[in-house]
Design a protein around this motif. Structure first.
Motif, short mmCIF file in Angstrom:
data_model
loop_
_atom_site.label_atom_id
_atom_site.label_comp_id
_atom_site.label_asym_id
_atom_site.label_seq_id
_atom_site.Cartn_x
_atom_site.Cartn_y
_atom_site.Cartn_z
N SER A 193 0.86 -1.19 0.00
CA SER A 193 0.00 0.00 0.00
C SER A 193 0.89 1.23 0.00
O SER A 193 1.76 1.38 0.87
CB SER A 193 -0.90 0.01 1.24
OG SER A 193 -1.39 1.31 1.49
N ALA A 194 0.69 2.09 -0.98
CA ALA A 194 1.51 3.30 -1.07
C ALA A 194 1.33 4.21 0.15
O ALA A 194 2.28 4.86 0.59
CB ALA A 194 1.19 4.06 -2.34
N ILE A 195 0.13 4.25 0.70
CA ILE A 195 -0.13 5.05 1.89
C ILE A 195 0.65 4.50 3.08
O ILE A 195 1.25 5.24 3.86
CB ILE A 195 -1.63 5.12 2.21
CG1 ILE A 195 -2.38 5.88 1.12
CG2 ILE A 195 -1.87 5.78 3.57
CD1 ILE A 195 -2.03 7.34 1.00
N PHE A 239 3.02 15.00 2.61
CA PHE A 239 4.34 15.41 2.13
C PHE A 239 4.87 14.42 1.10
O PHE A 239 5.36 14.81 0.03
CB PHE A 239 5.30 15.50 3.31
CG PHE A 239 6.71 15.91 2.97
CD1 PHE A 239 7.06 17.24 2.94
CD2 PHE A 239 7.68 14.95 2.72
CE1 PHE A 239 8.37 17.63 2.65
CE2 PHE A 239 8.98 15.32 2.42
CZ PHE A 239 9.33 16.66 2.39
N GLN A 240 4.75 13.12 1.38
CA GLN A 240 5.25 12.10 0.46
C GLN A 240 4.44 12.08 -0.84
O GLN A 240 5.01 11.94 -1.93
CB GLN A 240 5.22 10.72 1.11
CG GLN A 240 5.77 9.61 0.21
CD GLN A 240 7.19 9.87 -0.22
OE1 GLN A 240 8.08 10.04 0.61
NE2 GLN A 240 7.44 9.92 -1.53
N GLU A 265 12.25 3.02 -12.40
CA GLU A 265 12.51 2.13 -11.27
C GLU A 265 11.29 1.30 -10.89
O GLU A 265 11.41 0.32 -10.15
CB GLU A 265 12.96 2.94 -10.06
CG GLU A 265 14.36 3.52 -10.17
CD GLU A 265 15.44 2.47 -10.14
OE1 GLU A 265 15.25 1.42 -9.49
OE2 GLU A 265 16.49 2.68 -10.78
N GLY A 266 10.12 1.69 -11.37
CA GLY A 266 8.90 0.94 -11.05
C GLY A 266 8.38 1.22 -9.65
O GLY A 266 7.89 0.31 -8.97
N LYS A 267 8.48 2.48 -9.20
CA LYS A 267 8.02 2.83 -7.85
C LYS A 267 6.49 2.79 -7.77
O LYS A 267 5.80 3.48 -8.53
CB LYS A 267 8.50 4.24 -7.48
CG LYS A 267 9.98 4.31 -7.12
CD LYS A 267 10.25 3.59 -5.82
CE LYS A 267 11.70 3.73 -5.41
NZ LYS A 267 12.03 5.08 -4.96
N LEU A 268 5.99 2.00 -6.83
CA LEU A 268 4.54 1.89 -6.65
C LEU A 268 4.06 3.03 -5.76
O LEU A 268 3.79 2.84 -4.58
CB LEU A 268 4.17 0.53 -6.05
CG LEU A 268 2.66 0.24 -6.00
CD1 LEU A 268 2.10 0.03 -7.39
CD2 LEU A 268 2.39 -0.99 -5.14
N THR A 269 3.95 4.21 -6.32
CA THR A 269 3.48 5.37 -5.58
C THR A 269 1.96 5.37 -5.54
O THR A 269 1.29 4.62 -6.26
CB THR A 269 3.97 6.66 -6.25
OG1 THR A 269 3.41 6.72 -7.57
CG2 THR A 269 5.49 6.69 -6.34
N TYR A 270 1.40 6.26 -4.73
CA TYR A 270 -0.05 6.41 -4.68
C TYR A 270 -0.58 6.84 -6.05
O TYR A 270 -1.65 6.40 -6.49
CB TYR A 270 -0.42 7.45 -3.62
CG TYR A 270 -1.90 7.62 -3.42
CD1 TYR A 270 -2.63 6.74 -2.63
CD2 TYR A 270 -2.58 8.69 -4.00
CE1 TYR A 270 -4.00 6.90 -2.45
CE2 TYR A 270 -3.94 8.87 -3.81
CZ TYR A 270 -4.65 7.97 -3.04
OH TYR A 270 -6.01 8.13 -2.87
#
Length: 357
Positions: A193-195, A239-240, A265-270
């Motif tokens: 979960s990105a959160i 903030f994130q 990079e494949g970052k699983l952000t929100y």
């Protein structure tokens, strides 16, 4: 080593800078007795720490301390400085994890060492390995220096234990968040979960630890600490999420960081979570071409950004940021601070969610 110009005129923050200079100067001097190469590493560390920045985390330590009734902010300068060293340590390690060679528009530790090792007869793989090795050591040294600042401060033993408890908890939580963030790049999206990642990777050490440290050392009650914790958690997540937006749609000249790196990079952000939730499988051609593809072309990453915008994911992320900021404001109201302190916390919310870098 000079203080950032934005600190001029702030007596307590100047004491924070003095604490940083003292520990860095001592590190350089002690390293000289071992080897000139070790001195070079410490000098590189000092240059990174002294290169500027908003000093957000030290400011939060002092803000919470004074807002909750602390009367001797000068005694907290080493604790505040320790939070800045922790921040820099984690940035150094994070750049290794992200395989970045620069930050804020200048070479980071591993970038400096990759250039330094250039004249030696090393292939690219070995040169990167050894430069990462130097950076790992640099991050570790800053962690040790941060603990040293607290231990050698003028706080009494009970206060030192309090400061170290929040400090150590921040390190514990950010490591967990970082690990889950790393694994989210190759594990099924539903496993993370990105959160949750934002809560532990960012809010933990950047907001919760410094704010609660300052408040606890001022003698805040359990109820006040609970309200402040919710404030810090909510603002840290906001903030994130703001950082994620800047990481994809920000101005690279201002942020000093690529807007394509999170995609490659494949970052699983929100932001990505929302895009996937809003976009049917058959409409993800640009995602398949660019996401988690280190060889994705600039054209591929730009196409994905446009699709993310069109999907409504960016707007959903902005709404979530607003929601988290509102929770922070509601928690702030429950603290019943003086108007002056309340306004400073409101300014902190604004700075965290409306920033450009």
């Amino acid at each position: 080593m000079t203080a950032p110009s934005n600190l001029t005129g702030d007596p307590t923050m100047m004491l924070v800078e003095a604490s940083l200079r003292t520990v860095l100067t001592k590190g350089i001097q002690d390293a000289t007795e071992i080897d000139s190469r070790y001195e070079r590493l410490w000098q590189s560390i000092a240059d990174i720490v002294s290169s500027g920045g908003k000093r957000l985390r030290p400011r939060m330590v002092l803000l919470a301390y004074e807002a909750l009734g602390g009367r001797q902010p000068q005694t907290l300068a080493p604790v505040a400085a320790a939070h800045e060293l922790l921040h820099t340590s984690l940035l150094i390690h994070d750049d290794i994890i992200d395989r970045d060679t620069s930050r804020r528009g200048r070479k980071n530790i591993n970038g400096l060492y990759e250039a330094f090792y250039q004249p030696y007869h090393l292939d690219q793989k070995d040169r990167v390995h050894y430069s990462y090795s130097a950076a790992i050591l640099a991050g570790d040294l800053l962690l040790a220096a941060a603990h040293q600042l607290v231990i050698e401060s003028s706080l009494n033993p009970r206060q030192k234990t309090t400061a170290m408890r929040f400090f150590s908890r921040g390190i514990f939580e950010v490591a967990g968040g970082e690990l889950v963030d790393i694994e989210s790049t190759f594990m099924p999206p539903e496993s993370s979960s990105a959160i949750m990642i934002a809560r532990y990777k960012t809010a933990s050490y950047s907001f919760i630890s410094p704010l609660l440290s300052g408040a606890a050392l001022a003698g805040a009650s359990s109820a006040q600490l609970d309200h402040l914790r919710l404030f810090a958690e909510s603002l840290g997540v906001a903030f994130q999420l703001s950082d994620d937006l800047l990481g994809m749609f920000g101005d690279e000249k201002i942020t000093g960081k690529s807007t394509d790196s999170d995609i490659r990079e494949g970052k699983l952000t929100y932001l990505i979570e929302q895009y996937l939730a809003l976009t049917p499988l058959e409409s993800r051609a640009t995602f398949t071409a660019a996401f988690h593809n280190t060889n994705a072309s600039p054209e591929d990453t730009e196409a994905l950004k446009r699709d993310i915008e069109r999907s409504g994911a960016r707007e959903k992320t902005m709404l979530e940021i607003e929601s988290r900021a509102k929770i922070a404001e509601e928690s702030l109201d429950k603290l019943a601070l003086s108007k002056s302190s309340h306004d400073k916390f409101l300014a902190l919310i604004h700075a965290a969610v409306q920033r450009q870098k």
